[in-house]
Design a protein around this motif. Structure first.
Motif, PDB file in Angstrom:
ATOM      1  N   PRO A 107     -46.692   1.006 -54.076  1.00 14.14           N
ATOM      2  CA  PRO A 107     -46.026   2.035 -53.243  1.00 14.14           C
ATOM      3  C   PRO A 107     -46.323   1.916 -51.758  1.00 14.14           C
ATOM      4  O   PRO A 107     -45.569   2.437 -50.939  1.00 14.14           O
ATOM      5  N   TYR A 108     -47.417   1.221 -51.397  1.00 17.21           N
ATOM      6  CA  TYR A 108     -47.797   1.133 -49.978  1.00 17.21           C
ATOM      7  C   TYR A 108     -47.508  -0.268 -49.421  1.00 17.21           C
ATOM      8  O   TYR A 108     -47.742  -1.281 -50.087  1.00 17.21           O
ATOM      9  N   LYS A 109     -47.013  -0.285 -48.157  1.00 16.78           N
ATOM     10  CA  LYS A 109     -46.839  -1.545 -47.452  1.00 16.78           C
ATOM     11  C   LYS A 109     -47.029  -1.300 -45.957  1.00 16.78           C
ATOM     12  O   LYS A 109     -46.475  -0.346 -45.397  1.00 16.78           O
TER      13      LYS A 109
ATOM     14  N   ILE B  78     -58.178   5.478 -32.187  1.00 15.86           N
ATOM     15  CA  ILE B  78     -56.956   6.081 -32.725  1.00 15.86           C
ATOM     16  C   ILE B  78     -56.058   4.963 -33.234  1.00 15.86           C
ATOM     17  O   ILE B  78     -55.809   3.972 -32.534  1.00 15.86           O
ATOM     18  N   VAL B  79     -55.564   5.123 -34.437  1.00 15.99           N
ATOM     19  CA  VAL B  79     -54.639   4.156 -35.020  1.00 15.99           C
ATOM     20  C   VAL B  79     -53.307   4.853 -35.275  1.00 15.99           C
ATOM     21  O   VAL B  79     -53.249   5.912 -35.935  1.00 15.99           O
ATOM     22  N   ASN B  80     -52.253   4.292 -34.723  1.00 15.86           N
ATOM     23  CA  ASN B  80     -50.887   4.711 -35.024  1.00 15.86           C
ATOM     24  C   ASN B  80     -50.243   3.561 -35.797  1.00 15.86           C
ATOM     25  O   ASN B  80     -50.205   2.426 -35.314  1.00 15.86           O
ATOM     26  N   ALA B  81     -49.776   3.859 -36.979  1.00 15.90           N
ATOM     27  CA  ALA B  81     -49.255   2.792 -37.844  1.00 15.90           C
ATOM     28  C   ALA B  81     -47.933   3.202 -38.469  1.00 15.90           C
ATOM     29  O   ALA B  81     -47.598   4.398 -38.560  1.00 15.90           O
ATOM     30  N   ARG B  82     -47.202   2.190 -38.878  1.00 17.53           N
ATOM     31  CA  ARG B  82     -45.969   2.420 -39.621  1.00 17.53           C
ATOM     32  C   ARG B  82     -46.120   1.773 -40.978  1.00 17.53           C
ATOM     33  O   ARG B  82     -46.472   0.586 -41.080  1.00 17.53           O
ATOM     34  N   ILE B  83     -45.899   2.563 -42.002  1.00 13.38           N
ATOM     35  CA  ILE B  83     -46.028   2.039 -43.360  1.00 13.38           C
ATOM     36  C   ILE B  83     -44.762   2.352 -44.141  1.00 13.38           C
ATOM     37  O   ILE B  83     -43.944   3.197 -43.738  1.00 13.38           O
ATOM     38  N   TYR B  84     -44.646   1.665 -45.244  1.00  8.26           N
ATOM     39  CA  TYR B  84     -43.562   1.912 -46.190  1.00  8.26           C
ATOM     40  C   TYR B  84     -44.205   2.475 -47.441  1.00  8.26           C
ATOM     41  O   TYR B  84     -45.043   1.836 -48.052  1.00  8.26           O
ATOM     42  N   LYS B  85     -43.825   3.713 -47.824  1.00 10.95           N
ATOM     43  CA  LYS B  85     -44.449   4.365 -48.980  1.00 10.95           C
ATOM     44  C   LYS B  85     -43.389   5.079 -49.787  1.00 10.95           C
ATOM     45  O   LYS B  85     -42.622   5.897 -49.250  1.00 10.95           O
ATOM     46  N   ASP B  86     -43.378   4.727 -51.063  1.00 10.31           N
ATOM     47  CA  ASP B  86     -42.452   5.394 -51.989  1.00 10.31           C
ATOM     48  C   ASP B  86     -41.021   5.376 -51.467  1.00 10.31           C
ATOM     49  O   ASP B  86     -40.335   6.409 -51.370  1.00 10.31           O
ATOM     50  N   ASN B  87     -40.613   4.158 -51.053  1.00 11.25           N
ATOM     51  CA  ASN B  87     -39.232   3.904 -50.651  1.00 11.25           C
ATOM     52  C   ASN B  87     -38.817   4.584 -49.346  1.00 11.25           C
ATOM     53  O   ASN B  87     -37.622   4.810 -49.099  1.00 11.25           O
TER      54      ASN B  87
ATOM     55  N   ALA C  14     -55.660   8.089 -41.248  1.00 10.15           N
ATOM     56  CA  ALA C  14     -54.207   8.230 -41.125  1.00 10.15           C
ATOM     57  C   ALA C  14     -53.549   8.299 -42.494  1.00 10.15           C
ATOM     58  O   ALA C  14     -52.625   9.083 -42.718  1.00 10.15           O
ATOM     59  N   LEU C  15     -54.022   7.503 -43.423  1.00  7.19           N
ATOM     60  CA  LEU C  15     -53.469   7.523 -44.774  1.00  7.19           C
ATOM     61  C   LEU C  15     -53.747   8.859 -45.458  1.00  7.19           C
ATOM     62  O   LEU C  15     -52.906   9.400 -46.184  1.00  7.19           O
ATOM     63  N   LYS C  16     -54.922   9.423 -45.215  1.00  8.41           N
ATOM     64  CA  LYS C  16     -55.256  10.710 -45.820  1.00  8.41           C
ATOM     65  C   LYS C  16     -54.401  11.827 -45.237  1.00  8.41           C
ATOM     66  O   LYS C  16     -54.112  12.819 -45.914  1.00  8.41           O
ATOM     67  N   ASN C  17     -53.974  11.658 -43.985  1.00  4.70           N
ATOM     68  CA  ASN C  17     -53.155  12.691 -43.346  1.00  4.70           C
ATOM     69  C   ASN C  17     -51.792  12.837 -44.000  1.00  4.70           C
ATOM     70  O   ASN C  17     -51.172  13.911 -43.919  1.00  4.70           O
ATOM     71  N   ILE C  18     -51.314  11.735 -44.648  1.00  2.00           N
ATOM     72  CA  ILE C  18     -50.020  11.854 -45.331  1.00  2.00           C
ATOM     73  C   ILE C  18     -50.188  12.118 -46.816  1.00  2.00           C
ATOM     74  O   ILE C  18     -49.230  12.395 -47.520  1.00  2.00           O
ATOM     75  N   SER C  19     -51.413  11.968 -47.295  1.00  3.57           N
ATOM     76  CA  SER C  19     -51.688  12.231 -48.714  1.00  3.57           C
ATOM     77  C   SER C  19     -52.979  13.040 -48.779  1.00  3.57           C
ATOM     78  O   SER C  19     -54.047  12.511 -49.038  1.00  3.57           O
ATOM     79  N   GLY C  20     -52.836  14.306 -48.503  1.00  5.82           N
ATOM     80  CA  GLY C  20     -54.016  15.147 -48.402  1.00  5.82           C
ATOM     81  C   GLY C  20     -54.868  15.146 -49.649  1.00  5.82           C
ATOM     82  O   GLY C  20     -56.080  15.399 -49.601  1.00  5.82           O
TER      83      GLY C  20
ATOM     84  N   ALA D 214     -56.345  -7.859 -41.495  1.00 12.53           N
ATOM     85  CA  ALA D 214     -56.898  -8.161 -42.817  1.00 12.53           C
ATOM     86  C   ALA D 214     -57.564  -6.932 -43.420  1.00 12.53           C
ATOM     87  O   ALA D 214     -57.429  -6.665 -44.622  1.00 12.53           O
ATOM     88  N   SER D 215     -58.251  -6.153 -42.600  1.00 16.08           N
ATOM     89  CA  SER D 215     -58.933  -4.959 -43.094  1.00 16.08           C
ATOM     90  C   SER D 215     -57.931  -3.909 -43.567  1.00 16.08           C
ATOM     91  O   SER D 215     -58.119  -3.293 -44.628  1.00 16.08           O
ATOM     92  N   PHE D 216     -56.881  -3.700 -42.767  1.00 12.04           N
ATOM     93  CA  PHE D 216     -55.863  -2.720 -43.158  1.00 12.04           C
ATOM     94  C   PHE D 216     -55.166  -3.169 -44.447  1.00 12.04           C
ATOM     95  O   PHE D 216     -54.881  -2.351 -45.332  1.00 12.04           O
ATOM     96  N   GLU D 217     -54.880  -4.463 -44.543  1.00 13.02           N
ATOM     97  CA  GLU D 217     -54.226  -4.974 -45.751  1.00 13.02           C
ATOM     98  C   GLU D 217     -55.138  -4.806 -46.975  1.00 13.02           C
ATOM     99  O   GLU D 217     -54.655  -4.580 -48.089  1.00 13.02           O
ATOM    100  N   ALA D 218     -56.445  -4.901 -46.779  1.00 18.87           N
ATOM    101  CA  ALA D 218     -57.369  -4.708 -47.889  1.00 18.87           C
ATOM    102  C   ALA D 218     -57.321  -3.276 -48.412  1.00 18.87           C
ATOM    103  O   ALA D 218     -57.359  -3.033 -49.623  1.00 18.87           O
ATOM    104  N   ILE D 219     -57.207  -2.291 -47.485  1.00 19.99           N
ATOM    105  CA  ILE D 219     -57.096  -0.894 -47.905  1.00 19.99           C
ATOM    106  C   ILE D 219     -55.787  -0.674 -48.664  1.00 19.99           C
ATOM    107  O   ILE D 219     -55.768  -0.033 -49.728  1.00 19.99           O
ATOM    108  N   ILE D 220     -54.693  -1.221 -48.135  1.00 25.14           N
ATOM    109  CA  ILE D 220     -53.398  -1.120 -48.812  1.00 25.14           C
ATOM    110  C   ILE D 220     -53.479  -1.739 -50.207  1.00 25.14           C
ATOM    111  O   ILE D 220     -52.958  -1.181 -51.186  1.00 25.14           O
ATOM    112  N   CYS D 221     -54.137  -2.896 -50.310  1.00 26.98           N
ATOM    113  CA  CYS D 221     -54.293  -3.571 -51.606  1.00 26.98           C
ATOM    114  C   CYS D 221     -55.012  -2.670 -52.599  1.00 26.98           C
ATOM    115  O   CYS D 221     -54.583  -2.523 -53.747  1.00 26.98           O
ATOM    116  N   ALA D 222     -56.110  -2.044 -52.160  1.00 24.86           N
ATOM    117  CA  ALA D 222     -56.881  -1.187 -53.069  1.00 24.86           C
ATOM    118  C   ALA D 222     -56.042  -0.008 -53.541  1.00 24.86           C
ATOM    119  O   ALA D 222     -56.070   0.360 -54.728  1.00 24.86           O
TER     120      ALA D 222
END
Length: 555
Positions: free
Chosen positions: A438-440, A454-463, A482-488, A536-544
């Motif tokens: 679901p995450y990219k 501060i990290v501002n990112a764009r992700i693809y989640k659940d289409n 940032a990921l927790k902010n969209i998935s409390g 690489a670090s961000f991709e590792a979190i997405i992978c997990a």
């Protein structure tokens, strides 16, 4: 099994032994008998061309004394000696040895083969054991002594008549089955004829033609003989063990403790019945104890190749040092210990080799580390980690070993066989590097304000595409925020992070490992790879996160 039909070897009482308190300090004089004693035991004996190939190998390894033939036994044997002499294969550094029974016509034929040689050892023998005297020759002791003495006289006469510098060797064949007093007597009588000196020593070879008892008895016999022989300073005591009881190597090593100066044997122990002494094993045993063996065995694979081509024999997979599997660990606990041993070498840099289960460094004999650990269903997490590090450069965090190790066990169980390193890497790629879900990660921007990242990112989640933002004390914690902010209700906490370069240089890729956990004590790992460490670090979190979603579990 009628064990009552056999009897114990007669006791040999020698209470003055000192050899148990000694250690081997130096290599003996080596003499290869591959071209004669080994050759006669082959189903298909070597022809002249193969014998020459083997001879060149033995010289390359570093043998200074090589028994090349029994010249009177066959035309092939005779022609081979002539070829070595006439075609210039001999040098001042190599002494050829030729074997002959103590019979006049055989001795004369032997000397014919040596014409033109600068130097040679003539190895004379006759059987002396009680069993051979009684059953084979039907002769008494005086008759056996006469055979040896007459042969020695003829060898001495012919030596004085030729231009070759002849060194003399005598073997009371079946020495271990001979009464010790008689073995000593017949050797003394032979030496009385030959008259050796400290400057020109004779060789007395004491063979265990057939192993009859435990190696300690052979050592007692050797030390007793060394103590009793009258001209010890003019004699080289040589040993020649066979392997009927499977203790040929042990018998030789104990004989060296007991005073032997010289060792006859073959590469990998080829010989009659269960074989001769395995010189490669004895030499590498010494090497493993910090002793220069005086032989170059640094490319064991090329030695095996020539040996197998010349003999049509195969070196067994479990042969000491030389076998294909001897530096391979299948057991998980062994693999884990080896992996930790290599890490210890790398980090601590000890003065001496110090790796569990590996008595020598395989690279010292031309082997490669990638063959040390192979993976099957019995393998452990340490072995799998070793493959990943030494084959592919991935230094997995210790906490990750159980998770990935279990994947490999399952894969091997399903396949019902050993897995190759490439197959291990396929499992790793499938479960960590090529994970979708679901995450990219689409892109990101990192900045620092007043010490806060501060990290501002764009992700693809659940289409759908999402813009996310988070803060932390570093890019990783900020991205996770940032990921927790969209998935409390994200049920994870950041547990551990590590990273390293996969190679060196400006274009090197970095690999990052992320461990996420929850309050239940369970963890899941993610792996990311990119030329940029942060990516690489961000991709590792997405992978997990994707792995957790795929397994439908809250770690």
């Amino acid at each position: 099994m009628n064990w009552r039909k056999y009897r114990k070897f007669p006791a040999f009482v020698f209470k003055e032994r000192t050899w148990p308190d000694r250690t081997i300090e130096k290599a003996p004089i080596w003499c290869s008998v591959d071209l004669r004693d080994g050759n006669q035991a082959l189903p298909d004996p070597m022809n002249v061309e193969k014998k020459l190939k083997m001879f060149n190998l033995l010289k390359k390894i570093g043998f200074k004394e090589i028994e090349v033939a029994f010249p009177s036994a066959s035309n092939t044997e005779f022609r081979f000696v002539r070829k070595l002499i006439e075609e210039g294969y001999l040098d001042d550094d190599t002494v050829i040895q030729v074997l002959t029974q103590s019979r006049e016509h055989l001795i004369r034929k032997t000397f014919e083969s040596l014409k033109g040689a600068k130097q040679a050892i003539v190895h004379l023998y006759n059987s002396t054991s009680e069993q051979q005297r009684r059953i084979v020759f039907k002769k008494d002791k005086p008759d056996i002594i006469k055979i040896a003495v007459d042969g020695t006289k003829l060898v001495k006469q012919l030596s004085q008549e030729c231009d070759t510098d002849i060194r003399f060797e005598y073997s009371p064949e079946s020495f271990t089955g001979t009464e010790m007093d008689f073995a000593l007597e017949i050797c003394e009588r032979v030496l009385e004829v030959w008259q050796p000196t400290p400057e020109k020593k004779a060789i007395i070879n004491l063979p265990a033609t057939v192993e009859l008892t435990t190696p300690n008895v052979y050592a007692d016999q050797i030390e007793w003989f060394c103590n009793k022989i009258s001209c010890r300073d003019s004699v080289i005591i040589s040993v020649h063990t066979h392997n009927d009881r499977g203790t040929g190597v042990a018998a030789t090593e104990l004989a060296l403790l007991a005073g032997a100066d010289r060792v006859e044997g073959t590469l990998f122990g080829n010989g009659e019945r269960t074989g001769n002494l395995d010189i490669i094993t004895v030499a590498l045993n010494m090497f493993s104890q910090g002793i220069d063996p005086g032989l170059d065995i640094s490319d064991i694979n090329s030695i095996i190749k020539v040996y197998e081509e010349c003999t049509n024999l195969k070196v067994h997979e479990r042969h000491p040092y030389a076998g294909k599997l001897v530096f391979t660990a299948f057991s998980g606990s062994h693999q884990d210990a080896i992996n930790k041993g290599f890490r210890y070498l790398r980090e601590e840099k000890p003065e001496y080799w110090d790796v569990p289960y590996l008595p020598i460094d395989p690279t010292d004999i031309g082997r490669q580390y990638e063959a040390i650990i192979r993976i099957n269903s019995q393998s452990g997490k340490g072995g799998v980690a070793f493959i990943m590090e030494h084959e592919f450069g991935y230094i997995l965090p210790k906490e990750m070993h159980p998770e990935f190790g279990e994947m490999i066990k399952q894969k091997s169980d399903e396949a019902g066989r050993e897995l190759s390193p490439d197959e291990v890497m396929e499992v790793f790629s499938e479960n960590y590097l090529n994970v979708t879900g679901p995450y990219k990660l689409i892109g990101y921007h990192v900045e620092t304000r007043d010490g806060t990242v501060i990290v501002n990112a764009r992700i693809y989640k659940d289409n759908e595409f999402l813009e996310i933002s988070g803060k932390g004390n570093g890019p990783i914690s900020a991205f996770f925020d940032a990921l927790k902010n969209i998935s409390g209700d994200l049920p994870f906490r950041f547990e551990a992070y590590s990273e390293h370069a996969l190679s060196s240089g400006a274009d090197a890729e970095a690999v990052a490992y992320i461990q996420l956990a929850n309050g239940g004590g369970k963890s899941i790992f993610g792996v990311g790879k990119d030329r940029n460490t942060t990516t690489a670090s961000f991709e590792a979190i997405i992978c997990a996160l994707n792995r957790a979603a795929a397994e439908n579990k809250h770690v």
